[in-house]
Scaffold this active site. Structure first.
Site, PDB file in Angstrom:
ATOM      1  N   GLU A 173     135.937  -6.595  98.489  1.00 39.24           N
ATOM      2  CA  GLU A 173     134.774  -7.378  98.908  1.00 39.24           C
ATOM      3  C   GLU A 173     134.221  -6.650 100.124  1.00 39.24           C
ATOM      4  OE1 GLU A 173     133.518 -10.033  97.464  1.00 39.24           O
ATOM      5  OE2 GLU A 173     135.138 -10.889  96.248  1.00 39.24           O
ATOM      6  N   TYR A 210     140.815 -17.170  96.355  1.00 40.29           N
ATOM      7  CA  TYR A 210     141.015 -18.372  95.549  1.00 40.29           C
ATOM      8  C   TYR A 210     141.500 -17.978  94.163  1.00 40.29           C
ATOM      9  CZ  TYR A 210     136.088 -16.970  95.058  1.00 40.29           C
ATOM     10  OH  TYR A 210     134.938 -16.245  94.928  1.00 40.29           O
ATOM     11  N   HIS A 244     132.886  -5.525  94.960  1.00 38.76           N
ATOM     12  CA  HIS A 244     132.095  -6.754  95.104  1.00 38.76           C
ATOM     13  C   HIS A 244     131.647  -6.899  96.550  1.00 38.76           C
ATOM     14  CE1 HIS A 244     133.304  -8.998  91.302  1.00 38.76           C
ATOM     15  NE2 HIS A 244     134.081  -7.931  91.264  1.00 38.76           N
ATOM     16  N   SER A 245     130.911  -7.959  96.813  1.00 38.57           N
ATOM     17  CA  SER A 245     130.654  -8.377  98.186  1.00 38.57           C
ATOM     18  C   SER A 245     130.462  -9.881  98.131  1.00 38.57           C
ATOM     19  CB  SER A 245     129.402  -7.703  98.756  1.00 38.57           C
ATOM     20  OG  SER A 245     128.222  -8.338  98.275  1.00 38.57           O
ATOM     21  N   TYR A 246     130.573 -10.647  99.215  1.00 36.97           N
ATOM     22  CA  TYR A 246     130.836 -10.141 100.523  1.00 36.97           C
ATOM     23  C   TYR A 246     132.108 -10.799 101.032  1.00 36.97           C
ATOM     24  CZ  TYR A 246     128.687 -14.643 101.794  1.00 36.97           C
ATOM     25  OH  TYR A 246     128.393 -15.972 101.887  1.00 36.97           O
ATOM     26  N   ARG A 280     123.974 -14.399  89.878  1.00 39.76           N
ATOM     27  CA  ARG A 280     125.321 -13.832  89.917  1.00 39.76           C
ATOM     28  C   ARG A 280     125.807 -13.319  88.545  1.00 39.76           C
ATOM     29  NH1 ARG A 280     130.724 -14.825  92.218  1.00 39.76           N
ATOM     30  NH2 ARG A 280     132.206 -15.336  90.596  1.00 39.76           N
ATOM     31  N   ASN A 285     133.285 -11.608  85.739  1.00 35.65           N
ATOM     32  CA  ASN A 285     134.605 -11.528  86.366  1.00 35.65           C
ATOM     33  C   ASN A 285     135.480 -12.746  86.043  1.00 35.65           C
ATOM     34  OD1 ASN A 285     136.219  -9.742  87.800  1.00 35.65           O
ATOM     35  ND2 ASN A 285     135.949 -10.858  89.737  1.00 35.65           N
ATOM     36  N   ARG A 286     135.089 -13.491  85.031  1.00 38.61           N
ATOM     37  CA  ARG A 286     135.944 -14.566  84.491  1.00 38.61           C
ATOM     38  C   ARG A 286     136.093 -14.382  82.986  1.00 38.61           C
ATOM     39  NH1 ARG A 286     135.775 -14.804  89.046  1.00 38.61           N
ATOM     40  NH2 ARG A 286     135.666 -16.550  90.532  1.00 38.61           N
ATOM     41  N   HIS A 304     128.736  -8.535  89.681  1.00 41.09           N
ATOM     42  CA  HIS A 304     127.907  -9.678  90.064  1.00 41.09           C
ATOM     43  C   HIS A 304     126.545  -9.184  90.550  1.00 41.09           C
ATOM     44  CE1 HIS A 304     131.889 -11.952  90.550  1.00 41.09           C
ATOM     45  NE2 HIS A 304     131.297 -12.338  89.433  1.00 41.09           N
ATOM     46  N   ALA A 305     125.506  -9.751  89.943  1.00 38.07           N
ATOM     47  CA  ALA A 305     124.165  -9.206  90.112  1.00 38.07           C
ATOM     48  C   ALA A 305     123.685  -9.187  91.563  1.00 38.07           C
ATOM     49  CB  ALA A 305     123.192 -10.005  89.248  1.00 38.07           C
ATOM     50  N   ARG A 306     123.929 -10.260  92.299  1.00 34.88           N
ATOM     51  CA  ARG A 306     123.320 -10.370  93.635  1.00 34.88           C
ATOM     52  C   ARG A 306     124.031  -9.542  94.696  1.00 34.88           C
ATOM     53  NH1 ARG A 306     125.164 -16.689  94.055  1.00 34.88           N
ATOM     54  NH2 ARG A 306     127.404 -16.338  94.202  1.00 34.88           N
ATOM     55  N   GLU A 307     125.171  -8.952  94.374  1.00 36.87           N
ATOM     56  CA  GLU A 307     125.940  -8.214  95.375  1.00 36.87           C
ATOM     57  C   GLU A 307     125.430  -6.782  95.460  1.00 36.87           C
ATOM     58  OE1 GLU A 307     129.884  -8.948  93.830  1.00 36.87           O
ATOM     59  OE2 GLU A 307     129.663 -11.100  94.085  1.00 36.87           O
TER      60      GLU A 307
HETATM   61  N1  ARG Z   1     134.609 -12.999  94.680  1.00 37.88           N
HETATM   62  C1  ARG Z   1     134.974 -12.521  93.394  1.00 37.88           C
HETATM   63  C2  ARG Z   1     134.784 -13.585  92.346  1.00 37.88           C
HETATM   64  O1  ARG Z   1     134.621 -14.722  92.646  1.00 37.88           O
HETATM   65  C3  ARG Z   1     136.384 -12.015  93.357  1.00 37.88           C
HETATM   66  C4  ARG Z   1     137.438 -13.032  93.587  1.00 37.88           C
HETATM   67  C5  ARG Z   1     138.791 -12.486  93.391  1.00 37.88           C
HETATM   68  N2  ARG Z   1     139.057 -12.424  92.010  1.00 37.88           N
HETATM   69  C6  ARG Z   1     139.418 -11.325  91.406  1.00 37.88           C
HETATM   70  N3  ARG Z   1     139.642 -11.343  90.138  1.00 37.88           N
HETATM   71  N4  ARG Z   1     139.614 -10.264  92.101  1.00 37.88           N
HETATM   72  O2  ARG Z   1     134.769 -13.281  91.190  1.00 37.88           O
HETATM   73 ZN    ZN Z   2     131.536 -10.601  93.140  1.00 39.52          ZN
END
Ligand code: ARG
Ligand code: ZN
Length: 690
Positions: A399, A377, A325-327, A255, A272-273, A197-200
């Protein structure tokens, strides 16, 4: 006396009242300016308590020009959620009014984010009094590319650069492979990626920190030494270079990546999706404008595809997957894409717990831990789940700091603490992953599948220093005791050049003697083959990692030009022959020449294809394609002559094949240019380090 005292007391009271009044007045002013008349962008923390408020909040965050910091998407806002929302100055009044109207209490987390951003992008290295180290600052993408090259060159004994692919905007994706100096049979490996994610920004900063720390403390610190001796560590410092660049130049809050499609005006897919783990189910979005857009299909994004391809081809060695990742300060493990528990849930939980405990003890900081879906989530399509399902059963998403005080705008002065505590967690988890415990079911999973042809060619390439630092991503799996001669590889391009040169001369002679379009085409192609082999030799002549990716792209671009030129010649000759109704002539000499050249070219092409695959070199594969075309042309002389002998009606076969081959080469040349020119441009600036 008494009156005097009384007067004094009254005086002080008056003074106090005045003071209190003044303070109150100022406070009121402060509140007011903080609220609606601030000229600055702010980040607000908003406490949502009811379902109705959650609805309102979802509306505000999606309808107004705001950026949701936490949670990642409006759909995760429910009753009892703390929302972090970035609000640009021009919308601040409207948004805070709405919040008041709906009794949503809020706090200003950050006033004046512009100043914070400015502080993070300031280039302190220009300031000689600057006391912070390189690793305690954030770095632009160009700096990071430079750093990758420099690190690989300064630590060439322990670091190799692997080009695993390129981004949507054709920026290279480099992985650093760290290895200890100790040779061990059957080395395991760990993968760490940063900057999905770009902003992290703290995430790429961690990858740099990690690499530097590992290199500096190898043979100094037991944990690090043991870690690097028992495992190879693959580090991808910036998985989303286009997005990262964009956060430096245009929008700090970005992001996703920067891909676009015809279907929508909105840019970017959430990498990440985009992985193939319950892809695009609940917790992801199929709307391109959303922050958690899953993309057009699993691995539709070149960044995700590159990582997935690399891990697929290394799944036998990679035992540990980490994504930074963060945060939020969390140590998460699969699943994110469902509420199910993974088979080794208890073990992962224990690992995360131990790591979190160490962070608490050493840094007095609390990290949450647990299975992702339950802890944060539902998030399908995540890299960690996908890696888990691939068979990498130690898979974590970190995170990093903080909990929301600064969020994505964590000031540089926090980098060292954030990185050190994450490093502690990595070491703690890696110790377990690296341990050579007897195989349990989960741990040793599938057995290595052998790739015989890759192995055979890999044996040729057992001299890494000759290949430069840029190493194959399909690594050599064969044991060191390989009996195949190593000289073969070094000699092979020279040999190829020699053979094709002879063929070219022969074919040119034949084509002029016999007026064969195919022979002419073949001759031209053989000449081209000589040229492309020379280009490939040049491409591998320098051992420095720096040049490899750039050279690869330049080589391919030059090949593209050569292809186009020669296709025009082949086409011209073939069309001329067809127009003048030139008849094929056959004799023994022609027969033998075409058979020999056809066979030689096909063998050469197979060899180049295999080599190209092992080295993931498009230049080599193109070279192979070239040889293949030569082979086809060689056989075509033979076939068209044979056909003509039996059926004099069919005199046009030779010319037609010439036209066809000409068109194919033309198309391939154009495709090469279209693909390569942006890559050449993108790598030009990043590989200047000598
Ligand atoms: N904050 C990150 C996101 O929204 C990670 C959330 C947890 N998901 C994962 N696949 N680990 O993408
Ligand atoms: Zn992230």
């Amino acid at each position: 006396m008494l009156t005097k005292h009384l007067a004094q007391v009254l005086d002080t009271l008056n003074m106090k009242a005045l003071l209190i009044w003044a303070v109150l007045l100022n406070f009121y002013k402060l509140l007011k300016t903080g609220d609606c008349t601030s000229k600055h962008d702010q980040v607000l923390s908003i406490q949502v308590t009811t379902h109705q408020q959650a609805d309102i909040m979802r509306n505000i965050s999606s309808q107004y020009e705001t950026v949701l910091w936490s949670p990642a998407s409006p759909e995760h806002i429910g009753a009892d959620t703390e929302v972090h929302l970035f609000v640009p100055a021009n919308n601040l009044g409207t948004v805070t009014d709405l919040l008041h109207t709906h009794h949503l209490t809020h706090q200003v987390l950050l006033d004046n984010t512009e100043e914070l951003i400015e502080m993070q992008t300031r280039n302190e290295s220009a300031d000689p009094r600057s006391s912070t180290s390189y690793y305690e600052r954030y770095h632009s993408l160009g700096d990071i590319y430079y750093w990758i090259n420099k690190t690989a060159q300064e630590h060439s004994d322990m670091v190799k650069v692997i080009l695993i692919g390129s981004s949507y905007e054709k920026r290279p994706l480099y992985v650093l492979k760290l290895s200890g100096r100790q040779e061990r049979a059957e080395k395991r490996a760990m993968w760490i990626d940063c900057g999905i994610h770009a902003r992290e920004w703290i995430s790429p900063a961690f990858c740099l920190w990690f690499v530097q720390y590992s290199l500096n403390f190898y043979n100094q610190n037991n944990d690090i030494t043991e870690m690097l001796n028992s495992m190879d560590i693959y580090v991808l410092p910036v998985m989303n270079p286009d997005g990262y660049k964009y956060t430096w130049t245009t929008n700090r809050m970005w992001r996703k990546n920067r891909s676009s499609s015809k279907e929508s005006n909105c840019v970017g897919t959430d990498l990440n999706r985009n992985f193939d783990a319950n892809w695009c189910t609940k917790g992801a979005s199929n709307r391109p404008c959303d922050e958690i857009y899953c993309g057009q299909f699993p691995e539709s994004e070149p960044e995700a595809e590159a990582v997935a391809n690399f891990l697929r081809s290394h799944k036998n060695s990679v035992k540990l997957y980490l994504s930074i990742h963060s945060y939020g300060q969390m140590l998460l493990f699969p699943y994110s894409c469902s509420n199910e528990e993974v088979p080794n849930h208890a073990e992962l939980f224990e690992l995360a717990q131990e790591a979190a405990m160490k962070i608490r003890r050493h840094y007095r900081n609390n990290y949450k831990y647990g299975a992702s879906a339950k802890t944060i989530y539902l998030a399908p399509g995540g890299s960690d789940d996908w890696a888990y399902n691939l068979g990498i059963h130690y898979s974590f998403t970190f995170e990093l700091e903080d909990r929301g005080r600064y969020g994505f705008l964590l000031p540089p002065s926090f980098i060292s603490k954030a990185c050190n505590e994450a490093l502690l967690a990595v070491k703690s988890i890696a110790r377990r992953g690296a341990s050579n415990r007897p195989c349990d079911e989960i741990y040793c999973g599938q057995f290595p599948e052998s790739e015989p042809e890759a192995e055979a060619v890999a044996n040729f390439l057992r001299r890494p220093q000759r290949l430069g630092l840029l190493e194959s991503s399909h690594e050599a799996k064969a044991p060191r005791s390989s009996k195949l001669p190593q000289e073969k590889h070094c000699g092979s391009p020279g040999f190829s050049i020699f053979v094709t040169l002879i063929l070219a001369v022969a074919a040119f002679t034949v084509s002029f003697m016999r007026h064969s379009a195919s022979a002419f085409g073949f001759a031209f192609d053989a000449a081209l083959d000589v040229l492309s082999s020379i280009i490939v030799v040049w491409r591998y002549s320098n051992a420095a990692a720096v040049h490899s990716a750039h050279r690869e792209y330049i080589s391919c671009a030059i090949l593209g030009v050569v292809f186009i030129l020669s296709s025009l010649c082949i086409l011209g000759k073939a069309i001329h022959d067809l127009a003048t109704k030139l008849l094929p002539e056959v004799d023994d000499f022609l027969f033998s020449v075409s058979i020999v050249s056809g066979v030689v070219c096909v063998i050469l092409s197979v060899f180049k294809f295999m080599l190209g695959r092992v080295l993931t070199s498009r230049a080599l594969i193109t070279d192979g394609f070239n040889s293949l075309v030569g082979g086809v042309m060689g056989f075509s002389i033979l076939i068209s002559a044979e056909v003509f002998k039996h059926d004099p009606e069919v005199w046009y076969l030779d010319g037609s094949i010439g036209v066809l081959i000409g068109l194919i080469i033309l198309a391939y040349g154009v495709k090469l240019l279209v693909d390569m020119v942006p890559r050449v441009r993108q790598t030009r600036n990043y590989e200047r380090f000598e």
